[in-house]
Design an enzyme around this catalytic site. Structure first.
Site, PDB file in Angstrom:
ATOM      1  N   SER A  61      -1.217  -3.508  10.558  1.00 54.29           N
ATOM      2  CA  SER A  61      -0.522  -4.341   9.749  1.00 54.29           C
ATOM      3  C   SER A  61       0.519  -4.982   9.967  1.00 54.29           C
ATOM      4  O   SER A  61       1.465  -4.585  10.450  1.00 54.29           O
ATOM      5  CB  SER A  61      -0.396  -3.635   8.704  1.00 54.29           C
ATOM      6  OG  SER A  61      -1.489  -2.713   7.975  1.00 54.29           O
ATOM      7  N   ALA A  62       0.238  -6.742   9.845  1.00 59.07           N
ATOM      8  CA  ALA A  62       1.744  -7.479   9.551  1.00 59.07           C
ATOM      9  C   ALA A  62       2.198  -7.723  11.131  1.00 59.07           C
ATOM     10  O   ALA A  62       3.808  -7.180  11.807  1.00 59.07           O
ATOM     11  CB  ALA A  62       2.573  -6.908   8.875  1.00 59.07           C
ATOM     12  N   CYS A  63       1.131  -7.303  12.586  1.00 61.23           N
ATOM     13  CA  CYS A  63       1.216  -7.588  14.112  1.00 61.23           C
ATOM     14  C   CYS A  63       0.904  -8.830  14.606  1.00 61.23           C
ATOM     15  O   CYS A  63       0.931  -9.493  15.487  1.00 61.23           O
ATOM     16  CB  CYS A  63       0.924  -6.708  14.075  1.00 61.23           C
ATOM     17  SG  CYS A  63       1.754  -4.951  14.477  1.00 61.23           S
ATOM     18  N   LYS A  87      -2.339 -10.495  12.894  1.00 59.51           N
ATOM     19  CA  LYS A  87      -3.538 -10.544  13.366  1.00 59.51           C
ATOM     20  C   LYS A  87      -4.224 -12.129  12.732  1.00 59.51           C
ATOM     21  O   LYS A  87      -5.010 -12.271  13.436  1.00 59.51           O
ATOM     22  CB  LYS A  87      -4.491  -9.432  12.588  1.00 59.51           C
ATOM     23  CG  LYS A  87      -4.766  -7.747  13.489  1.00 59.51           C
ATOM     24  CD  LYS A  87      -5.873  -7.194  13.749  1.00 59.51           C
ATOM     25  CE  LYS A  87      -6.299  -7.357  11.716  1.00 59.51           C
ATOM     26  NZ  LYS A  87      -5.344  -6.159  11.064  1.00 59.51           N
ATOM     27  N   THR A  88      -4.078 -12.411  11.321  1.00 57.00           N
ATOM     28  CA  THR A  88      -4.267 -13.917  10.874  1.00 57.00           C
ATOM     29  C   THR A  88      -3.346 -15.307  12.008  1.00 57.00           C
ATOM     30  O   THR A  88      -4.663 -15.095  12.274  1.00 57.00           O
ATOM     31  CB  THR A  88      -3.687 -13.812   9.666  1.00 57.00           C
ATOM     32  OG1 THR A  88      -3.844 -12.810   8.736  1.00 57.00           O
ATOM     33  CG2 THR A  88      -3.746 -15.232   8.867  1.00 57.00           C
ATOM     34  N   ASN A  89      -3.069 -15.021  12.634  1.00 55.64           N
ATOM     35  CA  ASN A  89      -1.619 -15.744  13.633  1.00 55.64           C
ATOM     36  C   ASN A  89      -3.166 -15.876  14.814  1.00 55.64           C
ATOM     37  O   ASN A  89      -3.368 -17.025  14.758  1.00 55.64           O
ATOM     38  CB  ASN A  89      -0.710 -15.777  13.942  1.00 55.64           C
ATOM     39  CG  ASN A  89       0.025 -15.966  12.670  1.00 55.64           C
ATOM     40  OD1 ASN A  89      -0.191 -16.238  11.760  1.00 55.64           O
ATOM     41  ND2 ASN A  89       1.503 -15.459  12.977  1.00 55.64           N
ATOM     42  N   GLY A  95      -3.716  -4.472  -2.184  1.00 56.46           N
ATOM     43  CA  GLY A  95      -4.292  -3.070  -0.319  1.00 56.46           C
ATOM     44  C   GLY A  95      -5.365  -1.685  -1.792  1.00 56.46           C
ATOM     45  O   GLY A  95      -5.411  -1.341  -1.522  1.00 56.46           O
ATOM     46  N   LYS A 125      -9.185  -2.509   2.021  1.00 56.95           N
ATOM     47  CA  LYS A 125      -8.887  -0.961   2.938  1.00 56.95           C
ATOM     48  C   LYS A 125      -9.812  -0.190   2.374  1.00 56.95           C
ATOM     49  O   LYS A 125     -10.509   0.744   3.708  1.00 56.95           O
ATOM     50  CB  LYS A 125      -7.456  -0.527   2.789  1.00 56.95           C
ATOM     51  CG  LYS A 125      -6.598  -2.264   3.220  1.00 56.95           C
ATOM     52  CD  LYS A 125      -7.084  -2.266   4.375  1.00 56.95           C
ATOM     53  CE  LYS A 125      -6.105  -3.644   4.822  1.00 56.95           C
ATOM     54  NZ  LYS A 125      -6.334  -4.043   6.058  1.00 56.95           N
ATOM     55  N   ASP A 143       0.453 -19.260  22.968  1.00 60.84           N
ATOM     56  CA  ASP A 143      -0.301 -19.585  23.759  1.00 60.84           C
ATOM     57  C   ASP A 143      -0.788 -17.918  24.095  1.00 60.84           C
ATOM     58  O   ASP A 143      -0.840 -17.876  24.943  1.00 60.84           O
ATOM     59  CB  ASP A 143       1.204 -19.440  24.710  1.00 60.84           C
ATOM     60  CG  ASP A 143       2.001 -20.756  24.436  1.00 60.84           C
ATOM     61  OD1 ASP A 143       1.124 -21.152  25.370  1.00 60.84           O
ATOM     62  OD2 ASP A 143       3.059 -20.909  23.631  1.00 60.84           O
ATOM     63  N   ASN A 173       6.217  -8.811   1.641  1.00 58.81           N
ATOM     64  CA  ASN A 173       4.257  -8.229   1.974  1.00 58.81           C
ATOM     65  C   ASN A 173       3.860  -8.931   0.539  1.00 58.81           C
ATOM     66  O   ASN A 173       3.352  -8.766   0.484  1.00 58.81           O
ATOM     67  CB  ASN A 173       4.653  -6.849   1.204  1.00 58.81           C
ATOM     68  CG  ASN A 173       2.927  -6.803   1.569  1.00 58.81           C
ATOM     69  OD1 ASN A 173       2.076  -6.721   2.537  1.00 58.81           O
ATOM     70  ND2 ASN A 173       2.408  -5.424   1.084  1.00 58.81           N
ATOM     71  N   SER A 174       4.694 -10.259   0.849  1.00 53.29           N
ATOM     72  CA  SER A 174       3.596 -11.386  -0.271  1.00 53.29           C
ATOM     73  C   SER A 174       2.762 -11.578   0.697  1.00 53.29           C
ATOM     74  O   SER A 174       2.644 -11.766   1.676  1.00 53.29           O
ATOM     75  CB  SER A 174       5.038 -12.509  -1.085  1.00 53.29           C
ATOM     76  OG  SER A 174       5.443 -12.999   0.474  1.00 53.29           O
ATOM     77  N   ARG A 175       1.753 -12.312  -0.234  1.00 51.48           N
ATOM     78  CA  ARG A 175       0.265 -12.418   0.070  1.00 51.48           C
ATOM     79  C   ARG A 175      -0.565 -13.830  -0.728  1.00 51.48           C
ATOM     80  O   ARG A 175       0.378 -14.402  -1.794  1.00 51.48           O
ATOM     81  CB  ARG A 175      -0.626 -11.121  -0.218  1.00 51.48           C
ATOM     82  CG  ARG A 175      -0.054  -9.392   0.381  1.00 51.48           C
ATOM     83  CD  ARG A 175      -0.101  -9.775   1.439  1.00 51.48           C
ATOM     84  NE  ARG A 175       0.193  -8.547   2.173  1.00 51.48           N
ATOM     85  CZ  ARG A 175      -0.430  -7.826   3.043  1.00 51.48           C
ATOM     86  NH1 ARG A 175      -1.770  -8.546   3.162  1.00 51.48           N
ATOM     87  NH2 ARG A 175      -0.292  -6.650   3.456  1.00 51.48           N
ATOM     88  N   ARG A 217       0.647  -0.948   0.122  1.00 49.60           N
ATOM     89  CA  ARG A 217       0.177  -0.034  -0.088  1.00 49.60           C
ATOM     90  C   ARG A 217       0.930   1.590   0.183  1.00 49.60           C
ATOM     91  O   ARG A 217       2.108   1.062   0.670  1.00 49.60           O
ATOM     92  CB  ARG A 217      -0.694   0.317   1.273  1.00 49.60           C
ATOM     93  CG  ARG A 217      -2.399  -1.141   1.285  1.00 49.60           C
ATOM     94  CD  ARG A 217      -3.089  -1.243   2.441  1.00 49.60           C
ATOM     95  NE  ARG A 217      -2.111  -1.854   3.788  1.00 49.60           N
ATOM     96  CZ  ARG A 217      -1.880  -0.496   4.537  1.00 49.60           C
ATOM     97  NH1 ARG A 217      -1.470   0.725   4.617  1.00 49.60           N
ATOM     98  NH2 ARG A 217      -1.166  -1.024   5.020  1.00 49.60           N
ATOM     99  N   ASP A 237      -9.181  -9.623   9.573  1.00 47.01           N
ATOM    100  CA  ASP A 237      -8.426  -8.840   9.013  1.00 47.01           C
ATOM    101  C   ASP A 237      -9.701  -6.591   9.565  1.00 47.01           C
ATOM    102  O   ASP A 237      -9.743  -5.959  10.652  1.00 47.01           O
ATOM    103  CB  ASP A 237      -8.595  -8.053   7.923  1.00 47.01           C
ATOM    104  CG  ASP A 237      -7.495  -7.074   6.976  1.00 47.01           C
ATOM    105  OD1 ASP A 237      -6.937  -6.876   8.167  1.00 47.01           O
ATOM    106  OD2 ASP A 237      -7.543  -6.214   6.052  1.00 47.01           O
TER     107      ASP A 237
END
Ligand code: OXD
Ligand code: MN
Length: 591
Positions: A251-253, A255-257, A202, A209, A500, A371-373, A72, A280
């Site tokens: 972003s990239a912290c 969230k998906t995990n 994005g 977004k 955890d 940042n590959s997706r 983005r 997201d």
């Protein structure tokens, strides 16, 4: 091709754009598998996509963006409200009529020799009272195929729109993918999005977004609901009761995990289960019982590939095993599959890098772009919530904010009340990652993880949060802050994270249920170390290090209050009084 609707507002708008960009053909996306399959074949023929190993990755494709178009572009993202004040100091703004002119001049004639695809799509289950509809015009098959995964597309959406002109106008033109003329523009007052000179997800999957956050946040303020950069997950306890949590991280912290976490063994044995509703975006509405309900407006995951593996996120990896589009990952030529850093310990011997060049064994370059997706359908997710399609959404017990802070923020703390929680969200900050263009590893303020996504003045957005709290009253979710990224003096992460993190969510749910005490500190309620279950973490986390992770270092907080002050000062007195008061209290407390 025949029009798929008689809706005048839609046909007029398309007519104007056709005149502007002069496509050779117009193709309406009806949502049928036959049509999508034909487009996949066409994209493979032109080289826009590569068909991957049908046995190992059925229905999967690889796509590469231009190397100058991989993330983005926040400095080229505009919020064109009538006045600059309405967009606020954290957004880039341009006068709307000037901006339309600039964009139309860039796009004029650029569909010549190309096809215009008309994508009718729904954000949210089509029959949900909270769903909203859009039309995206694009000259990219890649966009069509991604939108068909990320949203619900096709004729059924046009039937739902009927004669109404309440739909979001989205116009995308690849042009020459020229970074100097790249603009991602929202016109909130006109329900309009225009994106030119990019083909990165994005920037061009306009439902995500641009619509579901920027335009929707603006609509939400006017209509009394909220659009947030939040995952939604459900935690089922051994008694079979499920509690839902929304969580906002930059972003990239991870969230998906977090959205797809697998409970630690001890929890699994006891019967705990985690379900993903979204990874997201959340749209939050007050339900008939006065509680806050969340739907995930999306229908797919547009996840960061690097770092995803069987251990870090089994469910995400499973989600990518069929009908998935990979973008800017490494092409494993040994078996025509894909690879990225962190997928397996060893790289493939024979491979092309994300740019499509041979990737020699002694290369210092990465095989996949950071940042590959993957664009994967939600239905592939093994832990997808049975409530995913529930048109009413799921009731939210807790809202969790978080960020990447090596120091400062404790593992978890609870706000004193809703308004204080809004303050905590407004004060969020995180070390930057590769999801957006720019420097990596710098602490930046990112209120509610919405800095790049708020479609109007952020101070007014905070005001809207305060108003929502008034409406929710004692039914409001409790608000927490977490930090999985605290580091010790040697620079090692102190908390194992991943599955955890359920141990922390467990404490959060116990707080919501009034089942556990907490320590009142300068910054809010912090757990007693013994109330965080570390059974099974022997050798990894001791009570002492847990105590350190839960400690409040007042000196660092004094520094942080200065950062918050600087942020608030940008808004020229527009920050809600409730938040200013919370900030004054914090300053006093940590002095
Ligand atoms: C995303 C982002 O792609 O936040 O979700 O950048
Ligand atoms: Mn995001």
């Amino acid at each position: 091709m025949a029009n798929l609707t008689n809706n005048k507002s839609i046909l007029d708008w398309i007519g104007e754009k056709v005149e502007l960009v002069t496509p050779d053909n117009i193709v309406w996306i009806d949502g049928s598998e036959e049509q999508l399959e034909a487009l996949r074949a066409e994209a493979c023929q032109t080289g826009e996509m590569i068909k991957l190993n049908e046995e190992k990755l059925p229905g999967c494709y690889l796509h590469r963006t231009k190397p100058n178009d991989v993330a983005r572009v926040e400095d080229r993202t505009l919020i064109c409200t009538p006045t600059e004040e309405e967009a606020g100091p954290t957004n880039h703004w341009k006068e709307p009529s000037e901006c339309y002119k600039m964009l139309y001049d860039i796009a004029r004639g650029t569909y010549k020799g190309r096809t215009m695809y008309v994508i009718p799509y729904s954000m949210g289950p089509i029959d949900s009272p909270f769903a909203k509809f859009g039309i995206e015009l694009t000259d990219s098959i890649y966009v069509v195929l991604n939108m068909a995964i990320m949203t619900r597309v096709g004729k059924a959406v046009l039937d739902k729109i009927g004669d109404s002109d309440e739909w979001i106008r989205g116009f995308h033109a690849k042009c020459d993918v020229d970074p100097e003329k790249r603009w991602i523009v929202q016109f909130p007052q006109d329900n309009t999005i225009i994106s030119v000179n990019s083909a990165y997800g994005g920037n061009v999957l306009l439902g995500k977004k641009c619509f579901a956050l920027r335009i929707a946040s603006y609509l939400g303020r006017n209509e009394g609901w909220m659009a947030e950069h939040m995952l939604i997950l459900g935690i089922e306890n051994p008694q079979g009761e499920t509690k839902y949590v929304c969580a906002a991280f930059p972003s990239a912290c991870g969230k998906t995990n977090l959205a797809m976490l697998i409970p630690p063994e001890g929890y699994r044995k006891k019967g705990y289960k985690v379900f993903t509703v979204g990874d997201d975006i959340s749209w939050l509405n007050i339900g008939p019982d006065g509680r806050l309900y969340a739907i995930n407006p999306e229908n797919g995951f547009f996840g960061v590939a690097p770092g995803t593996n069987e251990k870090s996120n089994f469910n995400a990896l499973e989600s990518t095993k069929k009908n998935t589009i990979f973008t800017d990952v490494c092409h494993n030529l040994e078996d025509n599959t894909v690879w990225w850093e962190g997928l397996t310990k060893d790289r493939p011997v024979k491979a092309d890098d994300w740019k499509g060049n041979p990737w020699p064994l002694d290369s210092k370059e990465k095989g996949a772009h950071p940042n590959s997706r993957f664009t994967a359908p939600t239905v592939n997710c093994p832990c997808l919530s049975p409530e995913f399609e529930n048109p009413q959404g799921v009731p939210i017990s807790a809202i969790v904010f978080g960020g990447r802070r090596a120091k400062l923020a404790p593992l978890v703390y609870q706000s004193r009340d809703w308004n204080h929680g809004v303050f905590v969200g407004s004060a969020m900050a995180s070390e930057t990652t590769a999801a957006a263009a720019g420097a990596v590893g710098v602490v930046r303020s990112d209120p509610m993880a919405m800095l790049p996504f708020c479609g109007y003045n952020m101070a007014d957005y905070w005001g809207h949060w305060i108003e929502m709290g008034k409406k929710l009253g004692d039914k409001a979710p409790k608000i927490f802050n977490v930090n999985w990224f605290r580091k010790d003096s040697e620079g090692n992460f102190m908390w194992p994270g991943f599955g955890d993190n359920l141990r922390v969510l467990d404490w959060i749910i116990a707080r919501c249920d009034g089942k556990v005490d907490a320590k009142e500190t300068e910054i809010g309620y912090v757990p007693y170390a013994e109330d965080i279950n570390i059974e099974g973490l022997e050798g990894e986390v001791s009570i002492d290090s847990l105590n350190e992770m839960l400690s409040v270092d007042k000196e660092l907080w004094v520094e942080d209050t200065k950062r918050i002050q600087e942020l608030y000062d940008k808004f020229n007195g527009r920050v809600p009084a409730e938040l200013v008061e919370c900030h004054e209290t914090l300053k006093k407390n940590v002095q």
